[in-house]
Design a protein around this motif. Structure first.
Motif, PDB file in Angstrom:
ATOM      1  N   UNK A 139     -62.910 -32.556  51.422  1.00  0.00           N
ATOM      2  CA  UNK A 139     -63.348 -33.538  52.415  1.00  0.00           C
ATOM      3  C   UNK A 139     -62.741 -34.895  52.078  1.00  0.00           C
ATOM      4  N   UNK A 140     -62.109 -35.508  53.045  1.00  0.00           N
ATOM      5  CA  UNK A 140     -61.557 -36.860  52.877  1.00  0.00           C
ATOM      6  C   UNK A 140     -62.103 -37.739  53.996  1.00  0.00           C
ATOM      7  N   UNK A 141     -62.536 -38.938  53.645  1.00  0.00           N
ATOM      8  CA  UNK A 141     -63.130 -39.845  54.618  1.00  0.00           C
ATOM      9  C   UNK A 141     -62.390 -41.184  54.624  1.00  0.00           C
ATOM     10  N   UNK A 142     -62.339 -41.813  55.782  1.00  0.00           N
ATOM     11  CA  UNK A 142     -61.649 -43.089  55.920  1.00  0.00           C
ATOM     12  C   UNK A 142     -62.419 -44.201  55.229  1.00  0.00           C
ATOM     13  N   UNK A 143     -63.757 -44.173  55.398  1.00  0.00           N
ATOM     14  CA  UNK A 143     -64.599 -45.222  54.817  1.00  0.00           C
ATOM     15  C   UNK A 143     -65.871 -44.615  54.257  1.00  0.00           C
ATOM     16  N   UNK A 144     -66.006 -44.642  52.938  1.00  0.00           N
ATOM     17  CA  UNK A 144     -67.194 -44.058  52.319  1.00  0.00           C
ATOM     18  C   UNK A 144     -67.318 -42.591  52.680  1.00  0.00           C
ATOM     19  N   UNK A 145     -68.443 -42.232  53.306  1.00  0.00           N
ATOM     20  CA  UNK A 145     -68.677 -40.861  53.733  1.00  0.00           C
ATOM     21  C   UNK A 145     -68.628 -40.729  55.252  1.00  0.00           C
ATOM     22  N   UNK A 146     -67.866 -41.603  55.904  1.00  0.00           N
ATOM     23  CA  UNK A 146     -67.767 -41.567  57.363  1.00  0.00           C
ATOM     24  C   UNK A 146     -66.318 -41.399  57.809  1.00  0.00           C
ATOM     25  N   UNK A 147     -66.167 -40.901  59.058  1.00  0.00           N
ATOM     26  CA  UNK A 147     -64.860 -40.656  59.659  1.00  0.00           C
ATOM     27  C   UNK A 147     -64.040 -39.740  58.756  1.00  0.00           C
ATOM     28  N   UNK A 148     -64.429 -38.463  58.731  1.00  0.00           N
ATOM     29  CA  UNK A 148     -63.931 -37.518  57.730  1.00  0.00           C
ATOM     30  C   UNK A 148     -63.102 -36.395  58.334  1.00  0.00           C
ATOM     31  N   UNK A 149     -62.293 -35.806  57.490  1.00  0.00           N
ATOM     32  CA  UNK A 149     -61.616 -34.548  57.793  1.00  0.00           C
ATOM     33  C   UNK A 149     -61.956 -33.567  56.682  1.00  0.00           C
ATOM     34  N   UNK A 150     -61.882 -32.280  57.016  1.00  0.00           N
ATOM     35  CA  UNK A 150     -62.123 -31.232  56.021  1.00  0.00           C
ATOM     36  C   UNK A 150     -61.047 -30.177  56.163  1.00  0.00           C
ATOM     37  N   UNK A 151     -60.606 -29.632  55.047  1.00  0.00           N
ATOM     38  CA  UNK A 151     -59.602 -28.577  55.070  1.00  0.00           C
ATOM     39  C   UNK A 151     -60.008 -27.501  54.065  1.00  0.00           C
ATOM     40  N   UNK A 152     -59.125 -26.548  53.828  1.00  0.00           N
ATOM     41  CA  UNK A 152     -59.373 -25.542  52.796  1.00  0.00           C
ATOM     42  C   UNK A 152     -58.512 -25.854  51.575  1.00  0.00           C
TER      43      UNK A 152
END
Length: 603
Positions: free
Chosen positions: A42-55
């Motif tokens: 999981x990677x987020x733009x700001x803190x824990x918001x606006x995120x993407x998830x991959x495998x």
């Protein structure tokens, strides 16, 4: 067929592969405990918001990007309940992600961009151990490695498990992960679970979240639904597993020709408790795993540290990947076969990473405790080194990039399926070197399970790993042979695909193969009537709404569809949609030059 190399070029190819593989092996042996572990999926733009998830491979089968508005990292069940309650009250979609997100399929994806990801990364504690009852209760984010270690602390062992220890307990249950055995209750981890604590959406009276305690004796229907749930019932908080007293295993690998493999595959699992196979069909060889339980006081302190799961030099991985890309570009079948032969013979000669004392291999049998022999993955057990070394598939570097096609064939039909694959090899002996470059076809035994989405019968699980191009519109060398095997399994032999692996086409209509689907969907409706833990992907594979296939130009090249017209392949590059060679009902992307050769051979 594919262009072949001259003898001089073939020898140069073999020399090249020997040089590269020596470097590869040295790095594997030297850098066993020095590596860069995988990053958070999981990677987020700001803190824990606006995120993407991959495998863990960095790309889903359809190459889409999965987004979410937020990610939550609960550290206790109380925090988990609070997270689920708040999202339920707001009517938000939720999906669960794990520490390493090892499933290839899109099980972690929420719909749209407003959903919530719930990571079990910090739900990774032992809750309690009961040596007398031989049970261990852990949180769902505990990895298989942790689970094995915690069981060993109380003199216990999990009898069967997958070979890669980077999976979590919740992840294994979500996808039905397994080892290899026909003995006992079989090789699936979920069939050794005795109790599940599940947090699901609740009513206003429940405070918008409900905790259910499930077991075979008190809630059998719900329990069998939750054992393999695809994450659509809620979040598993805790799991209790039934263990066994610690024991040892005696293991030896034996390589034989595959002339009688069809018969052996049917019976071998009854002779050896932990049997499996590595099939090298283009070489006409099989590696038999003769692996049996022995008394705990048997002499031996063996260790399995599987070589392909060790940390490896990033530079070596990049060179190997570049050589694969060159072979694909020039359709160099001889080069692939030279590399495949060298890799398989070297892995066998080095006993696949087995040692008799944790340091060196001195000979078979290798005898060691279950906790040291069942699973491995030392590239995860490491410090940061700036990506000088990494797990072989780490997407941050130029590394392995592959498809996986994994399915279970009923044991009664395994001989016929193996013979069909042999018939394909007779048409072109070099065709399956593309599998042998990735250690061959791994075959593991599974049994029927009471889990509603578990295995339906005794079967052999075939695991095929093979090159994937960075360009989704690039055809692959001998891709028609792999596609035909895939369709043979799924449609002629009604194989069950692994929920966490495979390309999209494997799940087309899959739910019709499970007799207990109505019971599963009834539990799903009861637990999550608003479908907050469901997604477009889970609705598709469960047959609720939509279809997993994606029809567009080139869709068959990556398994997004089965071709029905040339445009689904790569007609500008000479790849056309044609019937299979052995299974005529198959529709595969075949190179035009190869079609002409096959037609000439048939006269």
């Amino acid at each position: 067929m594919a262009s072949t190399s001259s003898p001089s070029y073939g020898s140069q190819n073999a020399a090249f592969w020997r040089t590269i593989f020596v470097l590869h092996c040295i790095s594997t042996l030297v850098f066993t405990t020095i590596s860069t572990p995988p990053e958070d999926p999981v990677k987020c733009v700001s803190g824990n918001t606006n995120c993407t998830v991959t495998n863990s491979y960095g790309v889903f089968p359809d190459r889409s990007t999965c987004r979410a508005a937020n990610v939550a990292y609960p550290t206790t069940e109380a925090e988990l309940i609070s997270v689920v309650a708040a999202a339920t009250k707001a009517g938000r979609k939720m999906r669960v992600t794990t520490r390493y997100s090892h499933s290839i399929t899109k099980l972690v994806c929420t719909d749209g961009t407003d959903g919530l990801l719930i990571s079990t990364k910090f739900l990774n504690h032992r809750v309690r151990a009961d040596a007398k009852a031989m049970t261990l209760t852990v949180e769902s984010g505990v990895t298989l490695r942790q689970l094995i270690a915690e069981a060993a602390k109380i003199g216990m062992a999990l009898p069967y498990a997958p070979y890669w220890w980077g999976l979590t307990v919740g992840g294994m249950m979500g996808t039905g992960a397994h080892g290899s055995s026909l003995w006992g209750k079989g090789s699936a981890v979920h069939d050794y679970v005795t109790e599940i604590r599940m947090v699901s959406p609740g009513s206003v009276n429940d405070g918008f979240a409900k905790v259910r305690v499930l077991s075979e004796t008190t809630t059998p229907n719900e329990f069998n639904a939750a054992k393999v749930s695809l994450g659509v019932l809620g979040v598993i908080s805790q799991v209790t597993l039934k263990l066994q007293p610690m024991f040892k295993r005696s293991l030896r690998y034996v390589m034989r020709n595959d002339s009688d493999f069809g018969d052996q595959a049917v019976t071998f699992g009854k002779k050896h408790e932990f049997a499996d196979f590595i099939w090298l069909p283009s070489q006409g060889k099989v590696v038999y795993r003769m692996d049996d339980r022995v008394a705990v006081n048997t002499s031996g302190n063996g260790l399995l540290d599987f070589m392909p799961f060790r940390s490896q030099l990033s530079a070596a991985l990049a060179i190997i990947r570049s050589s694969e890309e060159t072979q694909e570009r020039f359709r160099d079948a001889n080069g692939k076969c030279a590399g495949a032969t060298l890799i398989s013979s070297t892995l066998f000669a080095t006993s696949y990473g087995l040692t008799n004392n944790g340091m060196i291999f001195t000979g078979y049998p290798v005898i060691g405790s279950q906790n040291r022999m069942m699973s491995s993955g030392s590239c995860l057990d490491s410090l940061h080194d700036g990506l000088i070394t990494a797990c072989p598939w780490d997407s941050r570097i130029k590394s392995e990039f592959f498809h996986q096609t994994t399915f279970s064939i009923p044991l009664t039909q395994v001989k016929s399926f193996i013979n069909d694959i042999k018939s394909l090899v007779k048409i072109e002996s070099k065709s399956l070197c593309v599998l042998e470059l990735y250690d061959g076809i791994l075959m593991r035994y599974v049994t029927s399970s009471p889990a509603y989405l578990g295995k339906e019968t005794e079967a052999l699980d075939f695991d095929l790993t093979y090159y994937r191009a960075k360009n989704p519109l690039a055809p692959r060398l001998y891709e028609d042979f792999i596609e035909e095997i895939e369709q043979l399994a799924l449609f002629k032999y009604n194989a069950l695909p692994h929920w966490g692996k495979n390309r999209n086409l494997a799940f087309d209509g899959v739910i019709k193969k499970y007799k207990n689907v109505p019971a599963f969907l009834k539990v799903k409706e009861s637990y999550d009537p608003m479908g907050l833990f469901s997604s477009e992907w889970t609705d598709q594979i469960l047959g609720i709404k939509g279809n997993v296939t994606i029809i567009k130009d080139g869709c068959a090249l990556e398994g997004l569809c089965i071709c029905s017209e040339d445009a689904h392949c790569a007609p500008t590059k000479g790849y056309l949609c044609r019937p299979g060679k052995v299974y005529k009902e198959a529709r595969v992307c075949t190179r035009a030059d190869d079609i002409s050769v096959i037609q000439s051979l048939s006269y």
